[in-house]
Scaffold this active site. Structure first.
Site, PDB file in Angstrom:
ATOM      1  N   THR A   1     -44.441 -35.775 -44.435  1.00  0.00           N
ATOM      2  CA  THR A   1     -44.482 -34.391 -43.935  1.00  0.00           C
ATOM      3  C   THR A   1     -44.575 -34.392 -42.412  1.00  0.00           C
ATOM      4  O   THR A   1     -43.794 -33.737 -41.723  1.00  0.00           O
ATOM      5  CB  THR A   1     -45.679 -33.641 -44.544  1.00  0.00           C
ATOM      6  OG1 THR A   1     -45.504 -33.589 -45.954  1.00  0.00           O
ATOM      7  CG2 THR A   1     -45.789 -32.228 -43.972  1.00  0.00           C
TER       8      THR A   1
ATOM      9  N   GLY B   1     -35.684 -13.853 -15.694  1.00  0.00           N
ATOM     10  CA  GLY B   1     -36.932 -14.530 -15.317  1.00  0.00           C
ATOM     11  C   GLY B   1     -36.887 -15.047 -13.889  1.00  0.00           C
ATOM     12  O   GLY B   1     -35.931 -15.710 -13.494  1.00  0.00           O
ATOM     13  N   ILE B   2     -37.943 -14.784 -13.117  1.00  0.00           N
ATOM     14  CA  ILE B   2     -38.008 -15.253 -11.725  1.00  0.00           C
ATOM     15  C   ILE B   2     -37.984 -16.774 -11.697  1.00  0.00           C
ATOM     16  O   ILE B   2     -37.396 -17.388 -10.805  1.00  0.00           O
ATOM     17  CB  ILE B   2     -39.275 -14.704 -11.034  1.00  0.00           C
ATOM     18  CG1 ILE B   2     -39.138 -13.193 -10.834  1.00  0.00           C
ATOM     19  CG2 ILE B   2     -39.543 -15.400  -9.696  1.00  0.00           C
ATOM     20  CD1 ILE B   2     -37.939 -12.774  -9.995  1.00  0.00           C
ATOM     21  N   ASP B   3     -38.574 -17.411 -12.724  1.00  0.00           N
ATOM     22  CA  ASP B   3     -38.543 -18.878 -12.772  1.00  0.00           C
ATOM     23  C   ASP B   3     -37.106 -19.367 -12.833  1.00  0.00           C
ATOM     24  O   ASP B   3     -36.731 -20.333 -12.155  1.00  0.00           O
ATOM     25  CB  ASP B   3     -39.354 -19.400 -13.951  1.00  0.00           C
ATOM     26  CG  ASP B   3     -38.887 -18.832 -15.296  1.00  0.00           C
ATOM     27  OD1 ASP B   3     -38.322 -17.709 -15.323  1.00  0.00           O
ATOM     28  OD2 ASP B   3     -39.067 -19.519 -16.310  1.00  0.00           O
ATOM     29  N   ARG B   4     -36.298 -18.673 -13.620  1.00  0.00           N
ATOM     30  CA  ARG B   4     -34.886 -19.074 -13.774  1.00  0.00           C
ATOM     31  C   ARG B   4     -34.116 -18.880 -12.465  1.00  0.00           C
ATOM     32  O   ARG B   4     -33.262 -19.691 -12.101  1.00  0.00           O
ATOM     33  CB  ARG B   4     -34.248 -18.281 -14.907  1.00  0.00           C
ATOM     34  CG  ARG B   4     -34.916 -18.494 -16.260  1.00  0.00           C
ATOM     35  CD  ARG B   4     -34.285 -17.630 -17.329  1.00  0.00           C
ATOM     36  NE  ARG B   4     -32.932 -18.093 -17.648  1.00  0.00           N
ATOM     37  CZ  ARG B   4     -32.099 -17.423 -18.465  1.00  0.00           C
ATOM     38  NH1 ARG B   4     -32.494 -16.274 -19.021  1.00  0.00           N
ATOM     39  NH2 ARG B   4     -30.896 -17.887 -18.723  1.00  0.00           N
TER      40      ARG B   4
ATOM     41  N   ASN C   1     -45.910 -19.298 -18.756  1.00  0.00           N
ATOM     42  CA  ASN C   1     -46.594 -18.657 -19.889  1.00  0.00           C
ATOM     43  C   ASN C   1     -47.611 -19.579 -20.548  1.00  0.00           C
ATOM     44  O   ASN C   1     -48.363 -19.129 -21.413  1.00  0.00           O
ATOM     45  CB  ASN C   1     -45.555 -18.184 -20.910  1.00  0.00           C
ATOM     46  CG  ASN C   1     -44.867 -16.905 -20.432  1.00  0.00           C
ATOM     47  OD1 ASN C   1     -45.491 -15.858 -20.369  1.00  0.00           O
ATOM     48  ND2 ASN C   1     -43.616 -17.006 -20.037  1.00  0.00           N
TER      49      ASN C   1
END
Ligand SMILES: Nc1ncnc2c1ncn2[C@@H]1O[C@H](COP(=O)(O)OP(=O)(O)O)[C@@H](O)[C@H]1O
Ligand SMILES: CC(C)(COP(=O)(O)O)[C@@H](O)C(=O)NCCC(=O)O
Ligand SMILES: [K+]
Length: 242
Positions: A172, A94-97, A9
């Site tokens: 910060t 997910g295909i990546d997974r 992504n």
């Protein structure tokens, strides 16, 4: 010779394989992907197959529109995988997974495996020692965390990833770096410690664009390999062409 393409992504990663060796690797941005693929097909004339795993904005049709005169193998949930998929919604996984889990099973047999992919999202995938894919978790990646702190508040600046100097941020910017980076590191250690104990026969694999940045911040022993998805894609292609 194989061209393996991982469409995430944030960015697209491609690698040219000769058997199990990467002879060329590139990280490309979406707007230039067709030029990059065509350039590699021209440069490496022995490429006879392309294998693609896509969770991003490219689909099968985008690749067939390339009119590349090599076979295009698009990994989908219908492809063959070396594990029993116990996910309740296998069609949304997910295909990546799935490819990462496939590589973990093929590279590290007979172990409990946790694959962590620190990219746009941080994904956690568990495969047990009997090759059952159990599922895992999806968490915002480092860049997403910095951007959401800026986009959803009135005053926080947009920072890019930087190692915090201390767990207690004294400004910060340092508070943000500590919250994002230490938060991710503790999250990862938390998932590991919750699921594994020292007498388990397990391995933790860390990959993704932020793997190298995170690797030495983790308490647990991990196998960090930023090419793990591409290597797993090559092995999954071979597994489907036995
Ligand atoms: N040029 C860059 N320099 C440093 N970090 C980057 C760069 N591009 C991406 N990243 C980091 O890598 C992550 C994306 O990695 P990647 O695994 O490629 O994502 P995906 O597979 O989801 O597209 C981002 O969260 C960002 O922190
Ligand atoms: C969670 C993901 C977006 C991760 O993608 P990435 O960070 O690699 O770009 C991808 O695995 C996905 O679209 N999963 C679908 C939902 C699921 O896996 O259950
Ligand atoms: K990821």
């Amino acid at each position: 010779m194989l061209l393996a393409i991982d469409v995430g992504n944030t960015q697209i990663k491609l690698a040219v394989f000769e058997q199990n060796t990467i002879i060329h690797k590139e990280i490309i941005y979406y707007q230039e992907w067709q030029i990059a693929v065509k350039k590699n097909l021209k440069k490496f004339k022995k490429i006879d197959n392309i294998v693609v795993a896509s969770v991003g904005k490219l689909n099968k049709e985008d690749f067939f529109d390339l009119n590349a005169n090599v076979e295009i193998n698009f990994i989908t949930s219908e492809s063959q995988f070396p594990f029993h998929n116990l996910y309740a919604t296998p069609n949304t996984l997910g295909i990546d997974r799935m490819v990462l889990s496939s590589g973990a099973v093929l590279q590290f047999p007979n172990k409990k495996r946790l694959v962590i992919d620190a990219g746009t999202c941080i994904t956690y995938d568990f495969i047990d020692e009997n090759d059952n894919y159990l599922g895992g978790a999806i968490s915002p990646g480092i860049r997403l965390r910095y951007e959401s702190l800026h986009n959803y508040t009135a005053k926080l600046p947009l920072l890019t990833k930087e190692n915090p100097t201390n767990i207690i941020g004294n400004s910060t910017n340092q508070s943000i770096h500590s919250g994002v980076v230490n938060g991710v590191a503790m999250e990862i250690d938390g998932f590991v410690n919750y699921n594994f104990n020292e007498n388990d026969n397990f391995i933790i694999i860390l990959t993704g664009g932020d793997a190298e940045f995170l690797a030495d911040r983790l308490k647990n022993t991990i196998f960090a390999n930023s090419n793990f998805l591409l290597e797993s894609l090559n092995q999954t292609f071979q597994y489907n062409h036995k």
